[in-house]
Design an enzyme around this catalytic site. Structure first.
Site, PDB file in Angstrom:
ATOM      1  N   LEU A   1       0.996  -1.223   0.109  1.00 36.27           N
ATOM      2  CA  LEU A   1      -0.144  -0.016  -0.027  1.00 36.27           C
ATOM      3  C   LEU A   1       0.942   1.272   0.002  1.00 36.27           C
ATOM      4  O   LEU A   1       1.677   1.566   1.054  1.00 36.27           O
ATOM      5  CB  LEU A   1      -0.692  -0.100   1.176  1.00 36.27           C
ATOM      6  CG  LEU A   1      -1.943  -1.415   1.466  1.00 36.27           C
ATOM      7  CD1 LEU A   1      -2.342  -1.097   2.682  1.00 36.27           C
ATOM      8  CD2 LEU A   1      -2.530  -1.717   0.289  1.00 36.27           C
ATOM      9  N   ASP A   2       0.826   1.936  -0.911  1.00 41.89           N
ATOM     10  CA  ASP A   2       1.596   3.276  -1.188  1.00 41.89           C
ATOM     11  C   ASP A   2       1.293   4.290  -0.341  1.00 41.89           C
ATOM     12  O   ASP A   2      -0.041   4.579  -0.214  1.00 41.89           O
ATOM     13  CB  ASP A   2       1.418   3.613  -2.683  1.00 41.89           C
ATOM     14  CG  ASP A   2       2.300   4.922  -2.883  1.00 41.89           C
ATOM     15  OD1 ASP A   2       3.620   4.720  -2.761  1.00 41.89           O
ATOM     16  OD2 ASP A   2       1.676   6.060  -3.211  1.00 41.89           O
TER      17      ASP A   2
ATOM     18  N   VAL B   1       0.961   5.257   2.839  1.00 44.02           N
ATOM     19  CA  VAL B   1      -0.593   5.111   3.719  1.00 44.02           C
ATOM     20  C   VAL B   1      -0.629   6.343   4.861  1.00 44.02           C
ATOM     21  O   VAL B   1      -1.848   6.569   5.130  1.00 44.02           O
ATOM     22  CB  VAL B   1      -0.708   3.902   4.626  1.00 44.02           C
ATOM     23  CG1 VAL B   1      -0.686   2.628   3.510  1.00 44.02           C
ATOM     24  CG2 VAL B   1       0.357   3.693   5.567  1.00 44.02           C
TER      25      VAL B   1
ATOM     26  N   GLU C   1       3.450   1.242   3.211  1.00 42.58           N
ATOM     27  CA  GLU C   1       4.434   2.100   3.098  1.00 42.58           C
ATOM     28  C   GLU C   1       4.109   3.313   3.948  1.00 42.58           C
ATOM     29  O   GLU C   1       3.224   4.022   3.696  1.00 42.58           O
ATOM     30  CB  GLU C   1       4.780   2.822   1.527  1.00 42.58           C
ATOM     31  CG  GLU C   1       6.033   3.723   1.745  1.00 42.58           C
ATOM     32  CD  GLU C   1       6.079   4.716   0.379  1.00 42.58           C
ATOM     33  OE1 GLU C   1       7.198   5.394   0.130  1.00 42.58           O
ATOM     34  OE2 GLU C   1       5.045   4.848  -0.043  1.00 42.58           O
TER      35      GLU C   1
ATOM     36  N   HIS D   1      17.220   1.636   5.958  1.00 38.89           N
ATOM     37  CA  HIS D   1      17.646   2.050   4.754  1.00 38.89           C
ATOM     38  C   HIS D   1      18.640   3.222   4.890  1.00 38.89           C
ATOM     39  O   HIS D   1      19.791   3.127   4.636  1.00 38.89           O
ATOM     40  CB  HIS D   1      16.735   2.393   3.786  1.00 38.89           C
ATOM     41  CG  HIS D   1      17.172   2.909   2.553  1.00 38.89           C
ATOM     42  ND1 HIS D   1      17.526   4.204   2.236  1.00 38.89           N
ATOM     43  CD2 HIS D   1      17.790   2.580   1.315  1.00 38.89           C
ATOM     44  CE1 HIS D   1      18.062   4.620   1.254  1.00 38.89           C
ATOM     45  NE2 HIS D   1      18.286   3.458   0.561  1.00 38.89           N
TER      46      HIS D   1
ATOM     47  N   HIS E   1      12.835   1.312  -5.384  1.00 39.66           N
ATOM     48  CA  HIS E   1      12.329   2.396  -6.499  1.00 39.66           C
ATOM     49  C   HIS E   1      12.442   3.631  -6.125  1.00 39.66           C
ATOM     50  O   HIS E   1      13.048   4.735  -6.837  1.00 39.66           O
ATOM     51  CB  HIS E   1      11.062   2.055  -7.319  1.00 39.66           C
ATOM     52  CG  HIS E   1       9.965   2.406  -6.540  1.00 39.66           C
ATOM     53  ND1 HIS E   1       9.461   2.008  -5.606  1.00 39.66           N
ATOM     54  CD2 HIS E   1       9.137   3.867  -6.398  1.00 39.66           C
ATOM     55  CE1 HIS E   1       8.408   2.800  -4.790  1.00 39.66           C
ATOM     56  NE2 HIS E   1       8.124   3.694  -5.462  1.00 39.66           N
ATOM     57  N   ASP E   2      12.074   4.045  -4.640  1.00 44.70           N
ATOM     58  CA  ASP E   2      11.919   5.477  -4.118  1.00 44.70           C
ATOM     59  C   ASP E   2      13.399   5.984  -4.102  1.00 44.70           C
ATOM     60  O   ASP E   2      13.855   7.153  -4.517  1.00 44.70           O
ATOM     61  CB  ASP E   2      11.270   5.509  -2.970  1.00 44.70           C
ATOM     62  CG  ASP E   2       9.670   5.812  -3.280  1.00 44.70           C
ATOM     63  OD1 ASP E   2       9.367   6.481  -4.200  1.00 44.70           O
ATOM     64  OD2 ASP E   2       8.992   5.374  -2.413  1.00 44.70           O
ATOM     65  N   GLN E   3      14.351   5.005  -3.348  1.00 45.34           N
ATOM     66  CA  GLN E   3      15.625   5.520  -2.725  1.00 45.34           C
ATOM     67  C   GLN E   3      16.658   5.703  -4.046  1.00 45.34           C
ATOM     68  O   GLN E   3      17.589   6.412  -3.761  1.00 45.34           O
ATOM     69  CB  GLN E   3      15.916   4.687  -1.738  1.00 45.34           C
ATOM     70  CG  GLN E   3      15.142   4.560  -0.603  1.00 45.34           C
ATOM     71  CD  GLN E   3      14.893   6.070   0.089  1.00 45.34           C
ATOM     72  OE1 GLN E   3      15.680   6.998  -0.084  1.00 45.34           O
ATOM     73  NE2 GLN E   3      13.699   6.136   0.730  1.00 45.34           N
ATOM     74  N   VAL E   4      16.290   5.001  -5.158  1.00 45.65           N
ATOM     75  CA  VAL E   4      17.163   5.372  -6.233  1.00 45.65           C
ATOM     76  C   VAL E   4      16.650   6.119  -7.197  1.00 45.65           C
ATOM     77  O   VAL E   4      16.965   7.363  -7.583  1.00 45.65           O
ATOM     78  CB  VAL E   4      17.255   3.902  -7.002  1.00 45.65           C
ATOM     79  CG1 VAL E   4      18.046   4.140  -8.461  1.00 45.65           C
ATOM     80  CG2 VAL E   4      17.783   2.773  -6.188  1.00 45.65           C
ATOM     81  N   GLY E   5      15.335   6.107  -7.712  1.00 46.94           N
ATOM     82  CA  GLY E   5      14.568   6.817  -8.669  1.00 46.94           C
ATOM     83  C   GLY E   5      14.346   8.162  -8.397  1.00 46.94           C
ATOM     84  O   GLY E   5      14.225   9.160  -9.214  1.00 46.94           O
TER      85      GLY E   5
END
Length: 586
Positions: free
Chosen positions: A243-244, A246, A281, A309, A378-382
């Site tokens: 869930l993106d 939240v 998340e 992270h 994907h967040d921490q790279v993109g």
């Protein structure tokens, strides 16, 4: 076939089906609902016209063959013939692998991704976590600007393509988790406000008005998103949902939407006999996210842990800008704290936020698998300016150190696609907006954002340029060359070790010797296994101590090491990680 739609503010609703129009009647049993019978079957195109307006796609559309702005199509899920029986894979003991269908292969389809599933099975992961696959404008994008939460992006392969992918994954023993977005819809093609109060000005989020979870009409909105979640799990035989964001689900009702959703998912699991789970998340550092409903929590089964992270990232890279500042200031102690208690910010002051943040998580009542641990996402790279991965600035030895911590810590590990071989391809922010004004707003906005942090605007990739997406596609040939091949073998060994050693998936937070020494080594012990890191550029000798026990085996080591001598001193080469097996001293 019965067609239904919730449109509480409409005076008239018409059904447009197979090119013909017919009026719909109010449903006497459900306020605000309209209904009509019409002949239709799998593939029939249809839409709903509100107050004599043009036909709009169904809010509960299961397929958008012509994109978000086109008519909907009927999907008969019973037509799909599943080839494999699937009893599910639970979250405890899992190793997740996050991937994006559009860049996992250059083809960017479910079919092409399915051809790479043998690689994931050989790697040893247990679940594939797909980034969002709901329809969004154009062909390529991250998927977080989707506008049809019940449907599947057509360029990926549509609903049948997703079903075939899931069936193929199950054939390799892999579960499938899907990332879903309930906190907002994309800016283009979002027709929900025309149908009803799906959004409310009572709350605001970074995307504007919040999804209506607690204002008038919110009963139906909550049912809409709960129904969507259950449909993914039921009709596509998924094993879980991520869930993106939240924390952006603003809800002041006595029973939070997340608790309502988790109860519905648990009930579906009981009916299907398959273990189903929800992963949230959240940036709140709030234990209630995963606390069982019976104890007053929301009952999600796990949550991403960005604090872990950040602590690992600063430990290995030394970065200290933005939200990394507090972690870097603490040094290796930040990693120790997150391994011991999950959250770094547990009521401490956050410099980035300018206030105290979070509250302590209680390890003895929270199984460690409820937190996901990762070195990259994907967040921490993109969301970095140029989408650079850890491999762009860390040696293979330091990447091996990151893998050792992620895969030997008690959290549920998650890898980001290509991480297992130290992929050098960036993963950048890309879009395919069809509206020229929106495309320019996204392009200029991203450049302004990073210019404020010292980047030259010309160095920021253009999200609308097809080359940005192409640069972000994995280069599978890398995995066949050194040092990538050795790193891939390292990941395989660690994942196999995690599967073979019960101590590594023990849900308790039990450690021995979790410390960082003056010699620069970082170590922790899980059961009989001692994990040691030397992130420095020089070899070190570290003393294992009189109560450690005798080292009986070097289980895994990035560089060759010898067993310690009688004095208990172990020599670690630079930039390396090792896992040792210890036994009682005679």
């Amino acid at each position: 076939m019965l067609f239904e739609v919730w449109a509480p503010h409409a005076g008239r609703v018409g059904l447009h089906v197979d090119g013909r129009d017919r009026p719909m009647e109010p449903d006497p049993g459900r306020e605000g609902w309209w209904r009509a019978e019409a002949e239709a079957g799998h593939g029939t195109r249809y839409g709903f016209a509100l107050d004599d307006g043009p036909p709009l796609p169904d809010p509960r559309s299961r397929r958008q063959p012509d994109g978000p702005e086109g008519l909907s199509a009927v999907v008969d899920h019973s037509r799909f013939r599943w080839e494999r029986e699937w009893f599910g894979r639970p979250l405890p003991g899992a190793v997740l692998y996050e991937l994006h269908i559009g860049t996992f292969t250059h083809e960017g389809t479910f079919e092409a991704a399915a051809e790479r599933l043998p690689h994931l099975a050989a790697l040893g992961v247990t679940h594939v976590e797909l980034m969002p696959v709901c329809p969004f404008p154009g062909t390529h994008g991250w998927g977080y600007d989707g506008v049809a939460p019940w449907a599947v992006h057509e360029p990926y392969g549509g609903p049948e393509g997703l079903a075939r992918f899931v069936d193929a994954a199950h054939g390799h023993g892999l579960g499938v988790v899907l990332d879903v977005v309930h906190n907002h819809l994309g800016p283009s093609g979002n027709h929900l406000p025309a149908f009803g109060p799906y959004f409310t000005e009572t709350h605001h989020t970074p995307w504007g008005a919040a999804v209506n979870l607690d204002a008038p009409g919110s009963d139906e909105v909550r049912a809409y998103f709960t129904g969507s979640a259950l449909a993914w799990l039921r009709d596509f035989r998924l094993d879980g949902l991520r869930l993106d964001a939240v924390h952006a689900l603003r809800d002041n009702r006595a029973r939070h939407f997340l608790a309502e959703l988790s109860a519905a998912v648990d009930a579906l699991a009981a009916r299907t006999g398959r273990p189903l789970f929800l992963i949230g998340e959240s940036d709140l550092n709030d234990p209630r996210t995963t606390t069982p409903r019976e104890a007053g929590g929301h009952g999600l089964h796990a949550q991403w842990n960005d604090d872990f992270h950040h602590a690992l990232h600063t430990f290995l890279t030394g970065e200290r800008q933005g939200y990394y500042a507090d972690f870097a200031a603490e040094g290796p102690g930040a990693l120790v704290k997150t391994l011991m208690g999950g959250f770094f910010h547990d009521g401490t002051h956050s410099t980035f936020r300018g206030r105290r943040h979070g509250t302590p998580l209680t390890p003895h009542t929270t199984p460690a698998h409820r937190l996901l641990g990762y070195a990259q996402t994907h967040d921490q790279v993109g969301n970095r300016a140029v989408g650079d991965r850890l491999a762009a600035r860390l040696s293979p030895g330091l990447l091996a150190c990151a893998a050792a911590v992620v895969l030997c810590a008690p959290f549920t590990p998650m890898l980001f696609m290509g991480e297992e071989w130290g992929a050098r391809t960036p993963w950048q922010y890309f879009t395919d907006h069809q509206d020229p004004e929106l495309a320019e707003a996204v392009r200029s906005g991203r450049r302004r954002e990073f210019a404020a942090h010292g980047w030259a605007e010309g160095d920021i990739p253009d999200p609308q340029d097809p080359a940005t997406r192409l640069r972000s596609c994995l280069d599978w040939r890398e995995a066949e060359r050194e040092p990538h091949r050795s790193l891939l073998d390292w990941y395989r060994r660690l994942i196999a070790l995690r599967r073979a050693e019960p101590a590594l998936t023990d849900p308790t937070w039990a450690y021995t010797g979790l410390s960082t020494g003056s010699d620069g080594c970082f170590s922790f012990q899980r059961g009989p296994l001692r994990v040691l890191l030397n992130p420095g550029d020089r070899p070190v000798e570290t003393w294992l101590g009189p109560r450690t026990g005798e080292v009986t085996e070097v289980v895994a080591a990035w560089r060759r090491i010898d067993l310690p001598g009688p004095d208990g001193m172990l020599r670690l080469p630079p930039e390396t990680a090792a896992v040792l097996r210890l036994g009682p001293r005679p």
